[in-house]
Motif scaffolding. Structure first.
Motif, PDB file in Angstrom:
ATOM      1  N   LEU A 206       0.854  -1.193   0.000  1.00 15.06           N
ATOM      2  CA  LEU A 206       0.000   0.000   0.000  1.00 15.06           C
ATOM      3  C   LEU A 206       0.887   1.241   0.000  1.00 15.06           C
ATOM      4  O   LEU A 206       1.279   1.750   1.048  1.00 15.06           O
ATOM      5  N   ASP A 207       1.222   1.737  -1.166  1.00 18.40           N
ATOM      6  CA  ASP A 207       2.013   2.959  -1.232  1.00 18.40           C
ATOM      7  C   ASP A 207       1.137   4.207  -1.240  1.00 18.40           C
ATOM      8  O   ASP A 207       1.591   5.305  -0.934  1.00 18.40           O
ATOM      9  N   ASN A 208      -0.152   4.034  -1.576  1.00 19.65           N
ATOM     10  CA  ASN A 208      -1.066   5.160  -1.658  1.00 19.65           C
ATOM     11  C   ASN A 208      -2.424   4.724  -1.108  1.00 19.65           C
ATOM     12  O   ASN A 208      -3.028   3.783  -1.609  1.00 19.65           O
ATOM     13  N   ILE A 209      -2.892   5.406  -0.084  1.00 21.19           N
ATOM     14  CA  ILE A 209      -4.234   5.167   0.460  1.00 21.19           C
ATOM     15  C   ILE A 209      -5.016   6.461   0.355  1.00 21.19           C
ATOM     16  O   ILE A 209      -4.677   7.458   0.995  1.00 21.19           O
ATOM     17  N   THR A 210      -6.031   6.459  -0.480  1.00 18.65           N
ATOM     18  CA  THR A 210      -6.897   7.624  -0.661  1.00 18.65           C
ATOM     19  C   THR A 210      -8.331   7.215  -0.368  1.00 18.65           C
ATOM     20  O   THR A 210      -8.882   6.347  -1.043  1.00 18.65           O
ATOM     21  N   ILE A 211      -8.928   7.830   0.647  1.00 17.92           N
ATOM     22  CA  ILE A 211     -10.260   7.438   1.112  1.00 17.92           C
ATOM     23  C   ILE A 211     -11.161   8.664   1.121  1.00 17.92           C
ATOM     24  O   ILE A 211     -10.800   9.721   1.645  1.00 17.92           O
ATOM     25  N   ARG A 212     -12.346   8.491   0.571  1.00 22.32           N
ATOM     26  CA  ARG A 212     -13.397   9.503   0.661  1.00 22.32           C
ATOM     27  C   ARG A 212     -14.632   8.818   1.232  1.00 22.32           C
ATOM     28  O   ARG A 212     -15.270   8.015   0.548  1.00 22.32           O
ATOM     29  N   SER A 213     -14.933   9.116   2.485  1.00 20.26           N
ATOM     30  CA  SER A 213     -16.002   8.391   3.174  1.00 20.26           C
ATOM     31  C   SER A 213     -16.858   9.334   4.009  1.00 20.26           C
ATOM     32  O   SER A 213     -16.340  10.159   4.776  1.00 20.26           O
ATOM     33  N   GLU A 214     -18.166   9.176   3.860  1.00 18.47           N
ATOM     34  CA  GLU A 214     -19.108   9.963   4.647  1.00 18.47           C
ATOM     35  C   GLU A 214     -19.410   9.313   5.993  1.00 18.47           C
ATOM     36  O   GLU A 214     -19.901   9.973   6.913  1.00 18.47           O
ATOM     37  N   SER A 215     -19.105   8.015   6.130  1.00 24.20           N
ATOM     38  CA  SER A 215     -19.490   7.274   7.328  1.00 24.20           C
ATOM     39  C   SER A 215     -18.337   6.963   8.263  1.00 24.20           C
ATOM     40  O   SER A 215     -18.551   6.638   9.434  1.00 24.20           O
ATOM     41  N   LEU A 216     -17.100   7.053   7.794  1.00 22.51           N
ATOM     42  CA  LEU A 216     -15.947   6.582   8.550  1.00 22.51           C
ATOM     43  C   LEU A 216     -15.756   7.391   9.835  1.00 22.51           C
ATOM     44  O   LEU A 216     -15.704   8.622   9.817  1.00 22.51           O
ATOM     45  N   LEU A 217     -15.614   6.658  10.961  1.00 25.80           N
ATOM     46  CA  LEU A 217     -15.436   7.286  12.266  1.00 25.80           C
ATOM     47  C   LEU A 217     -14.039   7.072  12.839  1.00 25.80           C
ATOM     48  O   LEU A 217     -13.558   7.899  13.612  1.00 25.80           O
ATOM     49  N   ARG A 218     -13.403   5.966  12.466  1.00 29.41           N
ATOM     50  CA  ARG A 218     -12.112   5.648  13.075  1.00 29.41           C
ATOM     51  C   ARG A 218     -11.211   4.962  12.059  1.00 29.41           C
ATOM     52  O   ARG A 218     -11.627   4.032  11.370  1.00 29.41           O
ATOM     53  N   VAL A 219      -9.960   5.428  11.965  1.00 30.33           N
ATOM     54  CA  VAL A 219      -8.953   4.823  11.097  1.00 30.33           C
ATOM     55  C   VAL A 219      -7.721   4.535  11.944  1.00 30.33           C
ATOM     56  O   VAL A 219      -7.242   5.405  12.680  1.00 30.33           O
ATOM     57  N   ASP A 220      -7.200   3.299  11.814  1.00 30.11           N
ATOM     58  CA  ASP A 220      -6.018   2.889  12.576  1.00 30.11           C
ATOM     59  C   ASP A 220      -5.041   2.204  11.630  1.00 30.11           C
ATOM     60  O   ASP A 220      -5.283   1.093  11.162  1.00 30.11           O
ATOM     61  N   LEU A 221      -3.946   2.901  11.307  1.00 28.59           N
ATOM     62  CA  LEU A 221      -2.894   2.351  10.452  1.00 28.59           C
ATOM     63  C   LEU A 221      -1.639   2.156  11.290  1.00 28.59           C
ATOM     64  O   LEU A 221      -1.188   3.087  11.960  1.00 28.59           O
TER      65      LEU A 221
END
Length: 276
Positions: A206-221
């Protein structure tokens, strides 16, 4: 031969010797079998004709860790009930063995999936043997609410089409992402309209992570090796964790985060510049 007091008491309580458990309704027998692992529950099918299909009504299936290939696909093929929970443990599973049952599970599951593949000690996905192993595609879980995959560094291709309509949580651990489709595309709102929590740990490719989300509450990388660009547009995002993800980048990594509601941010800023 003299009979113990317990045997005499049992005979008095049930003088005919009738099998009173087998006459219970299906719902009661299912509750009994839920206390067993799936392999033991399947073995009850040989007791009598009455028990032959009871295990197929279980709403939850659990396959314990074993060095032998799990008969998960065979079990799912004859299973009849709505499946709300599937738990599978494997020891150094081959990609083709996972590909044999995971799409079936995707079609049947309406609840949670937990899969853990325990790799041999020392395997980290960087070895020549790991590079030669095949890949399998993540099927589109149309009704599952939670998908947790610890693959032991197996290679996983992200599907290019399909909507994860009910998915609220996705957890990927020790995964080697491959293929042309980007993970960010799959977890963005058009394909994951209900996703609230995304966890990606010890993952490669995963060299590029692009996220467009209306619902996302938590991201853990955590320990996403080689990540160079991390772009998020998530107006509802409350919590963000990004750690040990940029240390192998050959160029200056960039993070662009638009999350006006974010209250907690745990970000290792060493080695990247931020546009947020």
């Amino acid at each position: 031969m003299a009979q113990g007091g317990g045997g005499i008491a049992a005979e008095r309580a049930n003088p005919s010797g009738e099998d009173r458990i087998s006459v219970l309704p299906d719902d009661a027998l299912v509750l009994i079998l839920l206390h067993l692992d799936t392999a033991a529950a399947v073995r009850t099918s040989v007791l009598s004709r009455r028990w032959r299909r009871v295990w197929t009504l279980l709403p939850e299936l659990r396959f314990d860790f074993s060095p032998e290939p799990h008969p998960v696909a065979s079990a799912l093929a004859v299973h009849e009930a709505a499946l709300r929970f599937l738990d599978v443990g494997a020891l150094d599973a081959a990609p083709e063995s996972v590909a044999a049952w995971l799409p079936v599970a995707a079609n049947r599951l309406s609840g949670r999936l937990n899969f853990e593949n325990r790799a041999p000690p020392g395997r980290n996905g960087d070895g020549e043997e790991d590079g030669e192993r095949g890949a399998f595609e993540l099927p589109c879980f149309k009704s599952a609410t939670t998908v947790s995959l610890d693959l032991g560094f197996l290679r996983l291709a992200v599907p290019a089409a399909g909507v994860f309509a009910q998915l609220t949580e996705l957890r990927l651990v020790r995964v080697r992402i491959c293929g042309p489709c980007k993970l960010g595309d799959a977890v963005s709102s058009p394909r994951c309209p209900c996703l609230q929590r995304l966890t990606v740990h010890q993952t490669q490719g995963l060299d590029n992570i692009t996220i467009r989300s209306e619902s996302l509450l938590r991201v853990d990388l955590n320990a996403v090796s080689g990540l160079q660009q991390f772009n998020v547009v998530a107006p509802a995002l409350k919590e963000l964790t990004v750690r040990h993800c940029f240390f192998r980048s050959r160029t200056q990594p960039i993070a662009d985060i638009s999350a006006p509601q974010m209250g907690v941010a745990r970000v290792d800023r060493r080695g990247f510049s931020s546009k947020s």
